[in-house]
Design a protein around this motif. Structure first.
Motif, PDB file in Angstrom:
ATOM      1  N   ILE A 326      -2.918  -9.661  17.661  1.00 51.54           N
ATOM      2  CA  ILE A 326      -2.609 -10.125  16.296  1.00 51.54           C
ATOM      3  C   ILE A 326      -3.688  -9.654  15.320  1.00 51.54           C
ATOM      4  CG2 ILE A 326      -2.542 -12.187  14.854  1.00 51.54           C
ATOM      5  CD1 ILE A 326       0.008 -11.733  16.251  1.00 51.54           C
ATOM      6  N   LEU A 327      -4.949  -9.801  15.744  1.00 50.47           N
ATOM      7  CA  LEU A 327      -6.062  -9.409  14.883  1.00 50.47           C
ATOM      8  C   LEU A 327      -5.968  -7.928  14.539  1.00 50.47           C
ATOM      9  CD1 LEU A 327      -8.517 -10.801  13.727  1.00 50.47           C
ATOM     10  CD2 LEU A 327      -9.806 -10.150  15.740  1.00 50.47           C
ATOM     11  N   VAL A 328      -5.730  -7.113  15.559  1.00 47.54           N
ATOM     12  CA  VAL A 328      -5.659  -5.669  15.333  1.00 47.54           C
ATOM     13  C   VAL A 328      -4.476  -5.317  14.441  1.00 47.54           C
ATOM     14  CG1 VAL A 328      -5.199  -3.475  16.469  1.00 47.54           C
ATOM     15  CG2 VAL A 328      -6.894  -5.016  17.414  1.00 47.54           C
ATOM     16  N   ILE A 329      -3.361  -5.992  14.672  1.00 52.79           N
ATOM     17  CA  ILE A 329      -2.189  -5.696  13.829  1.00 52.79           C
ATOM     18  C   ILE A 329      -2.492  -6.025  12.371  1.00 52.79           C
ATOM     19  CG2 ILE A 329       0.176  -6.441  13.306  1.00 52.79           C
ATOM     20  CD1 ILE A 329       0.603  -6.730  16.323  1.00 52.79           C
ATOM     21  N   CYS A 330      -3.125  -7.176  12.134  1.00 54.96           N
ATOM     22  CA  CYS A 330      -3.442  -7.555  10.753  1.00 54.96           C
ATOM     23  C   CYS A 330      -4.372  -6.531  10.116  1.00 54.96           C
ATOM     24  CB  CYS A 330      -4.107  -8.935  10.713  1.00 54.96           C
ATOM     25  SG  CYS A 330      -2.971 -10.259  11.094  1.00 54.96           S
ATOM     26  N   ILE A 331      -5.414  -6.128  10.838  1.00 55.64           N
ATOM     27  CA  ILE A 331      -6.375  -5.201  10.248  1.00 55.64           C
ATOM     28  C   ILE A 331      -5.735  -3.845  10.000  1.00 55.64           C
ATOM     29  CG2 ILE A 331      -8.524  -3.958  10.705  1.00 55.64           C
ATOM     30  CD1 ILE A 331      -9.493  -6.569  12.042  1.00 55.64           C
ATOM     31  N   LEU A 332      -4.880  -3.424  10.939  1.00 50.44           N
ATOM     32  CA  LEU A 332      -4.137  -2.177  10.715  1.00 50.44           C
ATOM     33  C   LEU A 332      -3.297  -2.291   9.450  1.00 50.44           C
ATOM     34  CD1 LEU A 332      -2.657  -0.769  14.046  1.00 50.44           C
ATOM     35  CD2 LEU A 332      -4.232   0.313  12.437  1.00 50.44           C
ATOM     36  N   ALA A 333      -2.650  -3.449   9.315  1.00 45.95           N
ATOM     37  CA  ALA A 333      -1.810  -3.647   8.137  1.00 45.95           C
ATOM     38  C   ALA A 333      -2.650  -3.557   6.870  1.00 45.95           C
ATOM     39  CB  ALA A 333      -1.105  -4.994   8.213  1.00 45.95           C
ATOM     40  N   PHE A 334      -3.840  -4.196   6.883  1.00 41.66           N
ATOM     41  CA  PHE A 334      -4.713  -4.110   5.703  1.00 41.66           C
ATOM     42  C   PHE A 334      -4.995  -2.660   5.355  1.00 41.66           C
ATOM     43  CE2 PHE A 334      -6.489  -8.488   6.724  1.00 41.66           C
ATOM     44  CZ  PHE A 334      -5.772  -9.072   5.698  1.00 41.66           C
ATOM     45  N   ASN A 335      -5.331  -1.876   6.372  1.00 37.47           N
ATOM     46  CA  ASN A 335      -5.682  -0.480   6.109  1.00 37.47           C
ATOM     47  C   ASN A 335      -4.505   0.305   5.560  1.00 37.47           C
ATOM     48  OD1 ASN A 335      -8.559   0.349   7.215  1.00 37.47           O
ATOM     49  ND2 ASN A 335      -7.785  -1.349   8.401  1.00 37.47           N
ATOM     50  N   LEU A 336      -3.331   0.071   6.157  1.00 31.18           N
ATOM     51  CA  LEU A 336      -2.157   0.804   5.665  1.00 31.18           C
ATOM     52  C   LEU A 336      -1.842   0.404   4.227  1.00 31.18           C
ATOM     53  CD1 LEU A 336       0.106   0.847   8.829  1.00 31.18           C
ATOM     54  CD2 LEU A 336      -1.299   2.673   7.861  1.00 31.18           C
ATOM     55  N   ILE A 337      -1.922  -0.911   3.965  1.00 29.52           N
ATOM     56  CA  ILE A 337      -1.650  -1.373   2.598  1.00 29.52           C
ATOM     57  C   ILE A 337      -2.648  -0.739   1.627  1.00 29.52           C
ATOM     58  CG2 ILE A 337      -1.652  -3.378   1.078  1.00 29.52           C
ATOM     59  CD1 ILE A 337      -0.705  -5.032   3.467  1.00 29.52           C
ATOM     60  N   ALA A 338      -3.923  -0.700   2.052  1.00 29.93           N
ATOM     61  CA  ALA A 338      -4.945  -0.130   1.176  1.00 29.93           C
ATOM     62  C   ALA A 338      -4.603   1.303   0.816  1.00 29.93           C
ATOM     63  CB  ALA A 338      -6.308  -0.193   1.860  1.00 29.93           C
ATOM     64  N   ARG A 339      -4.221   2.076   1.814  1.00 25.55           N
ATOM     65  CA  ARG A 339      -3.901   3.475   1.537  1.00 25.55           C
ATOM     66  C   ARG A 339      -2.695   3.579   0.623  1.00 25.55           C
ATOM     67  NH1 ARG A 339      -4.730   7.615   6.256  1.00 25.55           N
ATOM     68  NH2 ARG A 339      -5.153   8.798   4.390  1.00 25.55           N
ATOM     69  N   PHE A 340      -1.686   2.797   0.942  1.00 28.39           N
ATOM     70  CA  PHE A 340      -0.447   2.860   0.177  1.00 28.39           C
ATOM     71  C   PHE A 340      -0.692   2.483  -1.289  1.00 28.39           C
ATOM     72  CE2 PHE A 340       3.399   0.692  -1.355  1.00 28.39           C
ATOM     73  CZ  PHE A 340       4.286   1.747  -1.280  1.00 28.39           C
ATOM     74  N   VAL A 341      -1.326   1.321  -1.484  1.00 23.26           N
ATOM     75  CA  VAL A 341      -1.550   0.841  -2.845  1.00 23.26           C
ATOM     76  C   VAL A 341      -2.445   1.823  -3.610  1.00 23.26           C
ATOM     77  CG1 VAL A 341      -2.586  -0.994  -4.216  1.00 23.26           C
ATOM     78  CG2 VAL A 341      -1.228  -1.563  -2.227  1.00 23.26           C
ATOM     79  N   GLY A 342      -3.525   2.251  -2.956  1.00 22.24           N
ATOM     80  CA  GLY A 342      -4.442   3.177  -3.620  1.00 22.24           C
ATOM     81  C   GLY A 342      -3.728   4.435  -4.057  1.00 22.24           C
ATOM     82  N   ARG A 343      -2.884   4.961  -3.167  1.00 25.33           N
ATOM     83  CA  ARG A 343      -2.208   6.211  -3.509  1.00 25.33           C
ATOM     84  C   ARG A 343      -1.205   6.006  -4.625  1.00 25.33           C
ATOM     85  NH1 ARG A 343       0.106   8.988   1.578  1.00 25.33           N
ATOM     86  NH2 ARG A 343      -1.941   8.760   2.532  1.00 25.33           N
ATOM     87  N   ARG A 344      -0.465   4.882  -4.514  1.00 27.68           N
ATOM     88  CA  ARG A 344       0.522   4.606  -5.556  1.00 27.68           C
ATOM     89  C   ARG A 344      -0.147   4.507  -6.915  1.00 27.68           C
ATOM     90  NH1 ARG A 344       5.633   2.475  -4.526  1.00 27.68           N
ATOM     91  NH2 ARG A 344       5.899   1.930  -6.705  1.00 27.68           N
ATOM     92  N   LEU A 345      -1.246   3.746  -6.958  1.00 27.91           N
ATOM     93  CA  LEU A 345      -1.917   3.516  -8.234  1.00 27.91           C
ATOM     94  C   LEU A 345      -2.474   4.811  -8.800  1.00 27.91           C
ATOM     95  CD1 LEU A 345      -3.857   0.184  -7.940  1.00 27.91           C
ATOM     96  CD2 LEU A 345      -2.125   0.805  -9.599  1.00 27.91           C
ATOM     97  N   SER A 346      -3.116   5.616  -7.938  1.00 27.47           N
ATOM     98  CA  SER A 346      -3.743   6.797  -8.514  1.00 27.47           C
ATOM     99  C   SER A 346      -2.680   7.820  -8.902  1.00 27.47           C
ATOM    100  CB  SER A 346      -4.769   7.405  -7.563  1.00 27.47           C
ATOM    101  OG  SER A 346      -4.149   7.781  -6.384  1.00 27.47           O
ATOM    102  N   ARG A 347      -1.524   7.772  -8.228  1.00 31.97           N
ATOM    103  CA  ARG A 347      -0.457   8.666  -8.668  1.00 31.97           C
ATOM    104  C   ARG A 347       0.037   8.241 -10.041  1.00 31.97           C
ATOM    105  NH1 ARG A 347       4.135   8.670  -4.719  1.00 31.97           N
ATOM    106  NH2 ARG A 347       2.448   8.912  -3.248  1.00 31.97           N
ATOM    107  N   LYS A 348       0.111   6.937 -10.226  1.00 32.19           N
ATOM    108  CA  LYS A 348       0.561   6.440 -11.516  1.00 32.19           C
ATOM    109  C   LYS A 348      -0.419   6.861 -12.617  1.00 32.19           C
ATOM    110  CE  LYS A 348       1.584   2.111 -13.556  1.00 32.19           C
ATOM    111  NZ  LYS A 348       1.229   0.717 -13.417  1.00 32.19           N
TER     112      LYS A 348
END
Ligand SMILES: Nc1ncnc2c1ncn2[C@@H]1O[C@H](COP(=O)(O)OP(=O)(O)OP(=O)(O)O)[C@@H](O)[C@H]1O
Ligand SMILES: [Mg+2]
Lengths: 352, 303
Positions: A326-348
């Motif tokens: 569970i811990l690893v899944i959550c941390i993986l999710a954080f990292n994926l979200i970070a990449r996704f959000v960061g990319r979306r924002l900087s594209r905008k």
């Protein structure tokens, strides 16, 4: 003058080339794309051996290929190693981790079949509290350091202190929190003590991330804002922060991953016991009220540590594996979200 | 040298004379001054005399500027006449940008920078009696490289007015349209107001930046090599713009392009190694420089 004389010289050279009709010279001028002007410049200079250049380019090309191959192999190895670890952890804990009962039930002391419900909640609650405390503080500190702090030894001392703090071992932060919050302030093992210890652990990293994000905003954006008659504060809030936002958000989410998985700083501050939670209770003084910040709260990472060091339940390995998954899944999710959000924002922001 | 004796006779004469007086045996130069003057003279603004009765919009006197130990501006005094275009010329590193930035106090941001002397705007001391942000509202600036904000074209232009308290959509619409029209990009961008300002071509972006500066209705517009990153067509547009804007604004521009100075500026100041060597009407600076160094520079013999 230089241009004119170069042209003339080039013409002369062309004429000479035509006259001599030397195959080498015309090949140089035409085949290799050497312009007439540069030939003119090379008149009298030592002639360049095209054979050697070609040989060199070939050799460099081969080197580049070998280097690329080696680097690819290294990268592939690292990826494989990471994937193996993640797959192993998630795989061995999958049975428990995807079991709703395990995720919601409280842990049991002696019998098999306990869950990690309170731990899961505590982890997120501590994370949110920590971020709520540490984001404004580090934002303020970073803005001050980048925009306002004069260049002097005090500023430099602060910057060094932040760097030192960011490499402080988390067990030291935890023991310091134990002395200060748990004993000195007499808050006991509590979410508050834990959140403040995590804040101490998180702030240096956040400050550096935000500092770097602000420093990376091109200087001309700042100038443009000021030239419009905005004050320094307006420029910071309305121009610098939005420009730096993708990097800041990415940094915050990544640091959230670290905080989420932190155990050492919490063992002696937030405690190692998780009282069963009653989600219908809003009595903030009751230890079973989930929102009570004065109750002890074991998190997922601490749970793994505790169960492995002093657990007595028969299904201890399964529980530990499930929690780890569970811990690893959550941390993986954080990292994926970070990449996704960061990319979306900087594209905008960059209109690509 | 023949060149030095020529201008004194020809300052008031037709360009044809100048062309004739150029000797054939003169060495070939990078800048063909004769052709340059002929072209420049064909443009009315160059011929238009400086109106000396106009008051100075900004006045700089005894300005000394240090970057740490480096003396970047040495005792510079210069008046910026109102509703005129003033060109600052000089070789690279002579302090043109530095001077321009003292006019709206952008140098305040550089920690090592120290300014002495007086800069006045309409007779009011810009360094002691005016707030820096207020001064910059009245003295706008366009930079060498287009630097639109990473937001829509509309928001770029509306940014300044919004920050200064204009919130009504109708008013903003009007300001945005007027500024974009003034900056000669309205036709190109009117259908792309929602497009991101960073996705424009260099020339469009630069004119967008000019529009952004115009949107807060400054009294003085400072342009630091605003056309150096632009193609000839965009450059021509910006130059036309400068010429047409001078009716309403006072413009100070830094340029490396002598032709640009002659085409657009009524008044020219020549800088060299931190000194303001000579200032005067553009015609005088280019045809009858009083200082030998100015003559050398405008005729392309160095710099
Ligand atoms: N922030 C700074 N700190 C220290 N020295 C500076 C700074 N900015 C400029 N200088 C120095 O001041 C001198 C004048 O610089 P400035 O930028 O005004 O030149 P310029 O005339 O605009 O040149 P260019 O035509 O190349 O733009 C240069 O020698 C430069 O190195
Ligand atoms: Mg400059």
């Amino acid at each position: 003058m230089a241009k004119l004389s170069a042209k003339k010289a080039a013409q002369q050279v062309k004429a000479q080339v035509a006259k001599a009709s030397s195959p080498v010279a015309s090949a140089e001028a035409a085949g290799l794309g050497v312009s007439a002007a540069s030939v003119a410049g090379a008149v009298g200079a030592p002639t360049i051996d095209t054979q050697r250049i070609v040989a060199h380019v070939k050799k460099a090309g081969a080197q580049s290929k070998v280097a690329t191959a080696i680097l690819s192999v290294i990268a592939a190895l690292i990826c494989a190693l990471l994937a193996a670890i993640v797959i192993y952890i998630i795989g061995s804990g999958a049975e428990k981790a995807f079991d709703i009962a395990f995720l919601t039930k409280p842990p049991s002391q002696f019998r098999a079949g306990g869950g990690i419900g309170p731990e899961l909640f505590n982890s997120f609650y501590l994370l949110v509290l920590t971020l709520v405390i540490s984001i404004p503080l580090s934002l303020g500190a970073a803005i001050f350091l980048v925009e306002y702090a004069p260049e002097n030894w005090i500023t430099n001392a602060i910057k060094t202190a932040i760097e030192v703090l960011s490499s402080l071992p988390s067990i030291v932060v935890g023991l310091f929190g134990f002395l200060l919050f748990v004993l000195q302030m007499n808050w006991g093992f509590s979410i508050m003590s834990g959140a403040l210890a995590l804040t101490m652990f998180n702030i240096p990293i956040l400050v550096r991330v935000i500092q770097q994000a602000l420093e990376a905003v091109p200087r001309d954006q700042r100038d443009a804002g000021l030239a419009l008659g905005l004050t320094r504060w307006e420029t910071t809030v309305h121009i610098l922060l939005p420009c730096a936002m993708p990097a800041i958000i990415t940094g915050v989410i990544l640091s959230a991953g670290r905080v989420f998985g932190e155990a050492a700083a919490l063992i002696y501050t937030a405690g190692q016991s998780a009282p069963a939670l009653d989600f219908t209770s809003f009595d903030l003084s009751s230890p079973s009220c989930p929102w009570n910040v004065w109750r002890p709260a074991e998190t997922l990472a601490v749970h793994i540590w505790k169960i492995n060091s002093e657990g007595v339940v028969p299904d201890l390995t399964a529980v530990s594996n499930g929690t780890a998954a569970i811990l690893v899944i959550c941390i993986l999710a954080f990292n994926l979200i970070a990449r996704f959000v960061g990319r979306r924002l900087s594209r905008k922001l960059t209109a690509e | 040298m023949p060149v030095k004796s020529v201008p004194s006779q020809t300052t008031t004469e037709a360009p044809a004379k100048i062309a004739q007086s150029a000797r054939i045996d003169e060495p070939v130069r990078l800048i063909d001054r004769t052709a340059m003057l002929a072209e420049a003279d064909a443009i009315s603004h160059y011929a238009a005399p400086v109106d000396r009765t106009r008051p100075a919009k900004m006045s700089v006197s005894g300005l000394n500027l240090h970057y740490g130990d480096f003396h970047a501006l040495k005792d510079v005094s210069l008046d910026i006449p109102e509703h005129q275009v003033t060109a600052l010329i000089g070789p690279s590193g002579c302090g043109k940008s530095t001077f321009l930035r003292t006019l709206n106090r952008m140098n305040d941001l550089i920690p090592s920078c120290r300014v002495e002397g007086s800069v006045t705007l309409d007779g009011v001391d810009a360094y002691h009696d005016l707030d820096a942000a207020l001064l910059r509202c009245r003295v706008g600036m366009v930079f060498q490289h287009p630097n639109p904000f990473p937001m829509s074209v509309y928001d770029n232009v509306a940014y300044g007015p919004r920050a200064h308290g204009i919130r009504k959509r109708a008013e903003l619409d009007e300001i945005v349209e007027r500024s974009l029209r003034d900056a000669a990009v309205w036709d190109e961008l009117k259908d792309r107001l929602d497009a991101n300002g960073c996705g424009l071509s260099g020339g469009q972006a630069q004119r967008l930046c000019i529009a952004r500066a115009l949107a807060i209705s400054p009294e003085v517009l400072l342009m630091d090599e605003a056309t150096s990153a632009l193609d000839p067509i965009s450059t021509a547009k910006v130059e036309d713009l400068v010429v047409s804007l001078k009716e309403r604004y006072t413009i100070v521009m830094v340029t490396h392009n002598m032709l640009q100075a002659t085409r657009t500026a009524q008044y020219t100041a020549f800088f060299l190694m931190g000194e303001m060597v000579e200032a005067g009407s553009t015609k005088q600076i280019f045809e009858d420089p009083h200082d030998e160094r100015t003559g050398d520079y405008v005729s392309g013999r160095f710099g």
